[in-house]
Design an enzyme around this catalytic site. Sequence first.
Site, PDB file in Angstrom:
ATOM      1  N   THR A  22       9.391  37.666  54.906  1.00 42.63           N
ATOM      2  CA  THR A  22       9.745  39.090  54.860  1.00 42.63           C
ATOM      3  C   THR A  22       9.643  39.626  53.438  1.00 42.63           C
ATOM      4  O   THR A  22       9.184  40.754  53.207  1.00 42.63           O
ATOM      5  CB  THR A  22      11.178  39.312  55.395  1.00 42.63           C
ATOM      6  OG1 THR A  22      11.375  38.473  56.527  1.00 42.63           O
ATOM      7  CG2 THR A  22      11.396  40.744  55.803  1.00 42.63           C
ATOM      8  N   VAL A  25      14.943  33.307  59.547  1.00 44.50           N
ATOM      9  CA  VAL A  25      16.231  33.937  59.853  1.00 44.50           C
ATOM     10  C   VAL A  25      16.271  35.208  59.012  1.00 44.50           C
ATOM     11  O   VAL A  25      15.328  35.523  58.312  1.00 44.50           O
ATOM     12  CB  VAL A  25      17.432  33.023  59.527  1.00 44.50           C
ATOM     13  CG1 VAL A  25      17.657  31.997  60.597  1.00 44.50           C
ATOM     14  CG2 VAL A  25      17.274  32.391  58.159  1.00 44.50           C
ATOM     15  N   LYS A  55      22.076  49.155  64.231  1.00 41.18           N
ATOM     16  CA  LYS A  55      23.291  48.494  63.751  1.00 41.18           C
ATOM     17  C   LYS A  55      24.152  49.530  63.022  1.00 41.18           C
ATOM     18  O   LYS A  55      23.679  50.163  62.081  1.00 41.18           O
ATOM     19  CB  LYS A  55      22.887  47.358  62.790  1.00 41.18           C
ATOM     20  CG  LYS A  55      24.038  46.743  62.020  1.00 41.18           C
ATOM     21  CD  LYS A  55      23.566  45.603  61.131  1.00 41.18           C
ATOM     22  CE  LYS A  55      24.654  45.120  60.209  1.00 41.18           C
ATOM     23  NZ  LYS A  55      24.179  44.077  59.268  1.00 41.18           N
ATOM     24  N   PRO A 103      32.268  49.718  58.610  1.00 41.09           N
ATOM     25  CA  PRO A 103      31.327  50.729  59.136  1.00 41.09           C
ATOM     26  C   PRO A 103      30.259  51.133  58.126  1.00 41.09           C
ATOM     27  O   PRO A 103      30.502  51.158  56.917  1.00 41.09           O
ATOM     28  CB  PRO A 103      32.256  51.932  59.376  1.00 41.09           C
ATOM     29  CG  PRO A 103      33.322  51.800  58.327  1.00 41.09           C
ATOM     30  CD  PRO A 103      33.485  50.321  58.049  1.00 41.09           C
ATOM     31  N   LEU A 113      14.136  34.949  48.480  1.00 42.55           N
ATOM     32  CA  LEU A 113      14.931  33.729  48.298  1.00 42.55           C
ATOM     33  C   LEU A 113      14.556  32.999  47.018  1.00 42.55           C
ATOM     34  O   LEU A 113      15.359  32.242  46.472  1.00 42.55           O
ATOM     35  CB  LEU A 113      14.746  32.803  49.510  1.00 42.55           C
ATOM     36  CG  LEU A 113      15.235  33.392  50.843  1.00 42.55           C
ATOM     37  CD1 LEU A 113      14.879  32.465  52.006  1.00 42.55           C
ATOM     38  CD2 LEU A 113      16.738  33.651  50.824  1.00 42.55           C
ATOM     39  N   THR A 159      22.732  41.316  53.082  1.00 47.74           N
ATOM     40  CA  THR A 159      22.290  42.085  51.921  1.00 47.74           C
ATOM     41  C   THR A 159      20.934  41.651  51.359  1.00 47.74           C
ATOM     42  O   THR A 159      20.431  42.286  50.428  1.00 47.74           O
ATOM     43  CB  THR A 159      23.335  41.946  50.795  1.00 47.74           C
ATOM     44  OG1 THR A 159      23.731  40.576  50.726  1.00 47.74           O
ATOM     45  CG2 THR A 159      24.543  42.814  51.050  1.00 47.74           C
TER      46      THR A 159
HETATM   47  C1  FAD Z   1      21.168  31.366  57.402  1.00 49.46           C
HETATM   48  C2  FAD Z   1      20.544  32.595  56.816  1.00 49.46           C
HETATM   49  C3  FAD Z   1      20.805  33.837  57.386  1.00 49.46           C
HETATM   50  C4  FAD Z   1      20.258  34.997  56.828  1.00 49.46           C
HETATM   51  N1  FAD Z   1      20.574  36.214  57.369  1.00 49.46           N
HETATM   52  C5  FAD Z   1      20.127  37.342  56.765  1.00 49.46           C
HETATM   53  C6  FAD Z   1      20.430  38.620  57.283  1.00 49.46           C
HETATM   54  O1  FAD Z   1      21.098  38.771  58.300  1.00 49.46           O
HETATM   55  N2  FAD Z   1      19.945  39.692  56.636  1.00 49.46           N
HETATM   56  C7  FAD Z   1      19.168  39.584  55.520  1.00 49.46           C
HETATM   57  O2  FAD Z   1      18.770  40.607  54.936  1.00 49.46           O
HETATM   58  N3  FAD Z   1      18.816  38.385  55.063  1.00 49.46           N
HETATM   59  C8  FAD Z   1      19.276  37.269  55.631  1.00 49.46           C
HETATM   60  N4  FAD Z   1      18.899  36.062  55.152  1.00 49.46           N
HETATM   61  C9  FAD Z   1      17.933  36.000  54.065  1.00 49.46           C
HETATM   62  C10 FAD Z   1      16.532  36.210  54.631  1.00 49.46           C
HETATM   63  O3  FAD Z   1      16.243  35.207  55.589  1.00 49.46           O
HETATM   64  C11 FAD Z   1      15.482  36.158  53.530  1.00 49.46           C
HETATM   65  O4  FAD Z   1      15.879  36.966  52.455  1.00 49.46           O
HETATM   66  C12 FAD Z   1      14.163  36.690  54.043  1.00 49.46           C
HETATM   67  O5  FAD Z   1      13.793  36.027  55.211  1.00 49.46           O
HETATM   68  C13 FAD Z   1      13.082  36.555  53.003  1.00 49.46           C
HETATM   69  O6  FAD Z   1      12.692  35.222  52.864  1.00 49.46           O
HETATM   70  P1  FAD Z   1      11.490  34.914  51.880  1.00 49.46           P
HETATM   71  O7  FAD Z   1      10.353  35.756  52.273  1.00 49.46           O
HETATM   72  O8  FAD Z   1      11.998  35.028  50.488  1.00 49.46           O
HETATM   73  O9  FAD Z   1      11.177  33.374  52.116  1.00 49.46           O
HETATM   74  P2  FAD Z   1      10.459  32.620  53.363  1.00 49.46           P
HETATM   75  O10 FAD Z   1      10.689  33.304  54.656  1.00 49.46           O
HETATM   76  O11 FAD Z   1      10.934  31.202  53.256  1.00 49.46           O
HETATM   77  O12 FAD Z   1       8.900  32.687  53.047  1.00 49.46           O
HETATM   78  C14 FAD Z   1       8.313  31.848  52.094  1.00 49.46           C
HETATM   79  C15 FAD Z   1       6.802  32.025  52.167  1.00 49.46           C
HETATM   80  O13 FAD Z   1       6.230  31.364  51.054  1.00 49.46           O
HETATM   81  C16 FAD Z   1       5.104  30.608  51.487  1.00 49.46           C
HETATM   82  N5  FAD Z   1       4.926  29.505  50.547  1.00 49.46           N
HETATM   83  C17 FAD Z   1       5.873  28.711  49.996  1.00 49.46           C
HETATM   84  N6  FAD Z   1       5.313  27.822  49.158  1.00 49.46           N
HETATM   85  C18 FAD Z   1       3.965  28.066  49.164  1.00 49.46           C
HETATM   86  C19 FAD Z   1       2.844  27.485  48.519  1.00 49.46           C
HETATM   87  N7  FAD Z   1       2.987  26.467  47.687  1.00 49.46           N
HETATM   88  N8  FAD Z   1       1.627  27.987  48.774  1.00 49.46           N
HETATM   89  C20 FAD Z   1       1.452  29.041  49.613  1.00 49.46           C
HETATM   90  N9  FAD Z   1       2.476  29.616  50.250  1.00 49.46           N
HETATM   91  C21 FAD Z   1       3.716  29.146  50.042  1.00 49.46           C
HETATM   92  C22 FAD Z   1       5.463  30.183  52.908  1.00 49.46           C
HETATM   93  O14 FAD Z   1       4.312  29.877  53.644  1.00 49.46           O
HETATM   94  C23 FAD Z   1       6.150  31.464  53.404  1.00 49.46           C
HETATM   95  O15 FAD Z   1       5.158  32.361  53.872  1.00 49.46           O
HETATM   96  C24 FAD Z   1      19.417  34.892  55.707  1.00 49.46           C
HETATM   97  C25 FAD Z   1      19.113  33.644  55.160  1.00 49.46           C
HETATM   98  C26 FAD Z   1      19.688  32.502  55.693  1.00 49.46           C
HETATM   99  C27 FAD Z   1      19.380  31.172  55.062  1.00 49.46           C
END
Ligand code: FAD
Length: 498
Positions: free
Chosen positions: A14, A47, A78, A98, A333, A344
């Site tokens: 995301t 997630v 929501k 809220p 992340l 958040t």
């Molecule tokens: C338990 C849990 C609950 C959550 N609930 C919420 C919520 O309710 N609301 C909210 O806003 N956020 C929530 N979050 C946070 C949310 O999931 C993340 O902020 C969001 O999904 C963004 O993730 P990301 O894109 O940073 O990482 P990821 O989804 O992990 O994506 C990482 C990407 O990097 C790529 N990648 C990694 N290494 C390489 C490489 N070497 N070469 C090429 N590609 C690579 C992968 O293929 C993938 O496409 C939650 C997180 C957790 C752990």
Amino acid sequence: MHPKQRIVILGGGTAGWMAANLMATKWAHLDFDITLIEAPDIGIIGVGEGSTPPLKGFMDTIGAQESEWMADCNATYKVGISFKNWSTKPGFSRYFHPFLAQPDEFTAPAFFHNSFLRRKGIDLEGHPDHFFLASHLAEHKLAPVVPEHFPFEINYGYHFDSALLGKFLGRKAATKGVKYRQAKVVDVALDEQGNIAGLHTEQGETIRADLYVDCTGFRAQLIQQALKVPFRSYAENLFNDAAVVLQTEQRPEIACQTVSTALKYGWAWAIPLTSRIGNGYVYSSSFCDADHAETELRAHLGLLEADVQARHLKMKVGRVEQHWAKNCLAVGLSQGFVEPLEATALDMVQETVARFIEAFEKGGFTDTHRDDYNRRISSRFEAVRDYIVCHYRVNSRTDTDYWLENARNEKVSASLRSILHAWVSGQNITDELQRQKLDIYFPNVSWNCLLAGYGIYPTQAQLKPGNALANKYKTADIHEFIRRCALNFKPHREQLSA
Ligand SMILES: Cc1cc2nc3c(=O)[nH]c(=O)nc-3n(C[C@H](O)[C@H](O)[C@H](O)COP(=O)(O)OP(=O)(O)OC[C@H]3O[C@@H](n4cnc5c(N)ncnc54)[C@H](O)[C@@H]3O)c2cc1C
């Protein structure tokens, strides 16, 4: 005219797709070359299915209509978060946080008045759930959507399937000229100044750019692994570091709130989508192992015997010391994570990218404003952290060491300490929040709802009746006002199928 920028976004979760869309939208007139690269075999975290209200602003900015994206992502509305069993104070076993609506301007003063005097020992209704339109909408499963030209505005967020949202945003980004490639980055070359010089892929290719956006999730391949930017852990403030996730079937009526229920070693979420309910238990592995957590979640959901697959995740809670380091911006992340209690993370993604765009432009597409920018984003992380920490610090559960240690935890920031001091010593916390400039992150109402919602008041036996001035607001009148305000809102399910 500045030179054409080549931007590589590494990661297609995301965060990566939100960054791609925002940059491609804001810089559409500049003809930048933006490419998103992901390794499908690594996958996304999958997630992150609840949002705060600013996600609507993001969708509006990138030109995504609700009618277009919500159905594609099984999304629901929501209006806030219901907190259950975080407090053991009589009458306060649950409360609702809220999202604000314009009519709250008329009812919030009554809440502040009653809550303030109740802290001073006067027996007035101080539970937040009686004062806000969103609480009523959540209770009656009404969608927060107003017809055009309606006389007031209402804030809301969304729930959505995160995998489908990523796909939707990928398609949207393609229409904005963002290029997409599948490749796994296995090595990162640095130049003599320590900037990223290129990304080496598994296929033996080197990809070069002017700006690298690290969206690689918890791996933080560029910002932490390659550039060695230190990570500041929040583990001493926030104990949870793991989660177990499973899905259940949707019910006939669809809720428009997230429910967060405190369990023995953390809390469980329930997030309603049109297609299913997403459930998860966020817990501390220092107090509870993965099997135990899964069993507790299954028991909580009545699924001890059911054949439903659970998924286990680890979480790294904290932030990097610089979100923008050298020619790399970390988003999502990879830059850090505050546990998901108030959903958040995507708001942080949006803010990280939007403020970066401003700072980068203001500096003439250079890093002139990098230090200011980093301070600003880090302050946001700390402000969100403190609001979340407060939920644990003021809990009154005594059933496990986990809750006792959270309540005793003295490692809270000076900022949070001052807010809590202001509350328990009967001061106006609005002034304290303004003094600290914290009301720009979580509004004053949010802080007041949290502390009042936990029932942090004198005990019932200590309360005394108030005089006519103290009793100037009538709860029944406020209920009636809110009920009438809600008359024009449709049932949530009906709105979603419209
Ligand atoms: C338990 C849990 C609950 C959550 N609930 C919420 C919520 O309710 N609301 C909210 O806003 N956020 C929530 N979050 C946070 C949310 O999931 C993340 O902020 C969001 O999904 C963004 O993730 P990301 O894109 O940073 O990482 P990821 O989804 O992990 O994506 C990482 C990407 O990097 C790529 N990648 C990694 N290494 C390489 C490489 N070497 N070469 C090429 N590609 C690579 C992968 O293929 C993938 O496409 C939650 C997180 C957790 C752990």
